[in-house]
Design a protein around this motif. Structure first.
Motif, PDB file in Angstrom:
ATOM      1  N   ARG A   1       0.827  -1.207   0.000  1.00  0.00           N
ATOM      2  CA  ARG A   1       0.000   0.000   0.000  1.00  0.00           C
ATOM      3  C   ARG A   1       0.863   1.259   0.000  1.00  0.00           C
ATOM      4  O   ARG A   1       0.533   2.250  -0.660  1.00  0.00           O
ATOM      5  N   ARG A   2       1.967   1.234   0.724  1.00  0.00           N
ATOM      6  CA  ARG A   2       2.859   2.402   0.767  1.00  0.00           C
ATOM      7  C   ARG A   2       3.485   2.673  -0.601  1.00  0.00           C
ATOM      8  O   ARG A   2       3.565   3.829  -1.027  1.00  0.00           O
ATOM      9  N   TRP A   3       3.925   1.617  -1.283  1.00  0.00           N
ATOM     10  CA  TRP A   3       4.474   1.813  -2.615  1.00  0.00           C
ATOM     11  C   TRP A   3       3.391   2.290  -3.579  1.00  0.00           C
ATOM     12  O   TRP A   3       3.668   3.108  -4.480  1.00  0.00           O
ATOM     13  N   ALA A   4       2.159   1.795  -3.423  1.00  0.00           N
ATOM     14  CA  ALA A   4       1.059   2.242  -4.291  1.00  0.00           C
ATOM     15  C   ALA A   4       0.793   3.728  -4.094  1.00  0.00           C
ATOM     16  O   ALA A   4       0.517   4.467  -5.060  1.00  0.00           O
ATOM     17  N   ALA A   5       0.867   4.196  -2.834  1.00  0.00           N
ATOM     18  CA  ALA A   5       0.659   5.615  -2.553  1.00  0.00           C
ATOM     19  C   ALA A   5       1.763   6.457  -3.207  1.00  0.00           C
ATOM     20  O   ALA A   5       1.486   7.506  -3.807  1.00  0.00           O
ATOM     21  N   LEU A   6       3.009   5.987  -3.104  1.00  0.00           N
ATOM     22  CA  LEU A   6       4.115   6.731  -3.714  1.00  0.00           C
ATOM     23  C   LEU A   6       3.982   6.761  -5.243  1.00  0.00           C
ATOM     24  O   LEU A   6       4.219   7.792  -5.882  1.00  0.00           O
ATOM     25  N   ARG A   7       3.573   5.622  -5.841  1.00  0.00           N
ATOM     26  CA  ARG A   7       3.390   5.591  -7.294  1.00  0.00           C
ATOM     27  C   ARG A   7       2.298   6.559  -7.732  1.00  0.00           C
ATOM     28  O   ARG A   7       2.419   7.229  -8.762  1.00  0.00           O
ATOM     29  N   SER A   8       1.240   6.645  -6.936  1.00  0.00           N
ATOM     30  CA  SER A   8       0.164   7.583  -7.261  1.00  0.00           C
ATOM     31  C   SER A   8       0.681   9.024  -7.245  1.00  0.00           C
ATOM     32  O   SER A   8       0.343   9.833  -8.123  1.00  0.00           O
ATOM     33  N   PHE A   9       1.503   9.336  -6.252  1.00  0.00           N
ATOM     34  CA  PHE A   9       2.074  10.683  -6.148  1.00  0.00           C
ATOM     35  C   PHE A   9       3.004  10.977  -7.334  1.00  0.00           C
ATOM     36  O   PHE A   9       2.953  12.047  -7.948  1.00  0.00           O
TER      37      PHE A   9
END
Length: 467
Positions: free
Chosen positions: A235-243
């Motif tokens: 989930r943390r990597w998904a949030a960073l990818r979204s940013f």
């Protein structure tokens, strides 16, 4: 004068604090606090309810609403229910809303009073139950409180972020529609930015991502795995990818390294389970019987049979739910060796387990053409895994056992018992249809390898019985 906000608070306090004990005839019901004309009728109405829990719940809900109605209409006799109107019920509901009473509590009060009014209409023809048909308690807008709290958390987190980073994050956050998702993504993205800045030794800028390659992503993921669940890391990597996707849409010429293309590989191995004690759990049934936990006697035999199957087979909640009566008949045709659905190994059932199952089947009020499941509920339906887990947890709470007493905790105890017999972890995992690494971790947590020194499979491992 009754019917004030204070009376509402007092009635609701009675409802919240009511003892929902399953023990018959122990203590007074809240209905006993009512005036005599209503109390006598309410007692007769409650006597028709099947269980002590239902009587206590209905009694408290009816009391909470009737206190207000008596004060509002200035009377406490049975004709009170001939003067009800939808407007009066709406006024009562609004008073509860202003007092901060939840929708679930208000609905329970209405349902209890409606049940009494319906019963009373069969005794007194002038009783008016139409208002209960027309009016229902007002439900608060779905998720309004959650959105408000999430928005407040989002603003608070933003206020702690350095200004030069906050501009980009706030602009990105405005593109996320849901307030709760926005807050979670912001927190996760900050965790990852901090990890990247610490690893690269750089401050935040648009160019920090150019130095993020697959090796760095793998290294950060490994570091996080020591403290975070696999889903949290992803989930943390998904949030960073979204940013980063947002930044790329704003500045297409910038280099964002491997953030958008690298795959995050997290090893999915279930964490070791805390070990429960099957003997303590079997004793817990006797404690529960003594404290009046069981309303229906046959449920005692069902729970005892379920626990015996965990002792012999290490059966999980999902497997308990899948068992049918035919599986027991099949086991008896194969020398009392049970084949649980989904497994390839037959477990030998002990005499105690067979006796517990026979006692359960003899005591169960099962119709001739009812549910084919071995374990059923009081409504003659298959015992679902969630219900079985909840029953086990309630039983453990009543008996004072700790929170390790779950189905997996008891299955873990079964693993330890099998390991003590000299059966290696690889065979245990195959028999229980579990991951070998998970079984090994659980046995290691129980100290099995230190106590018995059995790490690898013995030369003559037990042979699995064919179906």
């Amino acid at each position: 004068m009754l019917g004030t906000a204070g009376d509402i608070d007092a009635a609701q306090a009675i409802f919240r604090d009511v003892d929902l004990s399953r023990r018959e005839g122990e203590g007074k019901l809240p209905i006993d606090r009512m005036p005599e004309p209503l109390r006598r009728a309410a007692r007769e109405w409650l006597d028709e309810k099947s269980s002590a829990t239902s009587r206590a719940t209905y009694s408290a809900g009816f009391l909470a609403m009737s206190v207000w109605l008596c004060g509002r209409l200035g009377r406490s006799d049975l004709l009170l229910f001939s003067a009800l109107t939808p407007e009066l019920l709406e006024e009562y509901d609004e008073a509860l809303v202003r007092s901060g009473v939840s929708y679930a509590l208000r609905l329970r009060n209405f349902d209890a009073t409606k049940s009494f009014a319906t019963w009373l209409s069969r005794k007194i023809s002038t009783t008016n139950i139409n208002p209960f048909i027309i009016f229902r308690p007002r439900r608060a807008p779905k998720g309004a409180k959650v959105v408000e709290e999430a928005t407040r958390d989002y603003v608070e987190i933003l206020s702690r972020i350095p200004p030069h980073i906050r501009v980009d994050l706030e602009a990105w956050g405005s593109t996320v529609s849901r307030a709760k998702t926005r807050t979670v993504y912001l927190t996760d993205c900050m965790h990852m930015l901090e990890a990247i800045m610490r690893r690269t030794g750089q401050g935040y800028s648009d160019r920090i991502f150019s130095s993020v390659d697959a090796a760095l992503i793998e290294s950060i993921s490994s570091e996080l795995s020591a403290t975070c669940a696999n889903t949290s890391i992803e989930r943390r990597w998904a949030a960073l990818r979204s940013f980063v996707k947002y930044l790329a849409s704003e500045s297409p010429t910038l280099n964002f390294g491997d953030v958008l293309t690298a795959k995050v590989s997290v090893q999915r191995v279930r964490q070791a389970t805390r070990i429960a004690n099957l003997d303590d759990m079997l004793d817990a049934i006797e404690v529960a019987i003594a404290t009046g936990f069981y309303d229906e006697g046959w449920v005692v035999h069902r729970d005892r049979a379920v626990l015996r199957l965990i002792v012999d087979c290490g059966a999980k909640a999902s497997e308990i739910s899948l068992l049918d009566l035919d599986h027991i008949d099949d086991a008896k045709r194969h020398g009392n060796a049970l084949l649980i659905p989904g497994r390839t190994y037959r477990n030998q059932l002990s005499d105690e387990t067979l006796d517990a199952i026979d006692r359960y089947l003899s005591a169960t009020p099962r119709p001739m053409f009812g549910e084919p499941a071995l374990f059923i509920t009081s409504k003659d339906r298959r015992l679902q895994p969630t219900i079985a887990q909840r029953q086990l947890r309630h039983l453990a709470d009543v008996s004072g056992l700790d929170d390790a007493t779950t189905f997996l905790g008891l299955v873990a105890d079964h693993m330890v018992r099998e390991f003590r017999k000299g059966i290696p972890e690889t065979v245990i995992a195959r028999r229980l249809d579990l991951n070998v690494a998970y079984v090994a971790q659980t046995l290691e947590r129980a100290g099995c390898f230190e106590k018995w020194g059995i790490v690898s499979e013995p030369a003559q491992a037990p042979t699995d019985t064919a179906p």
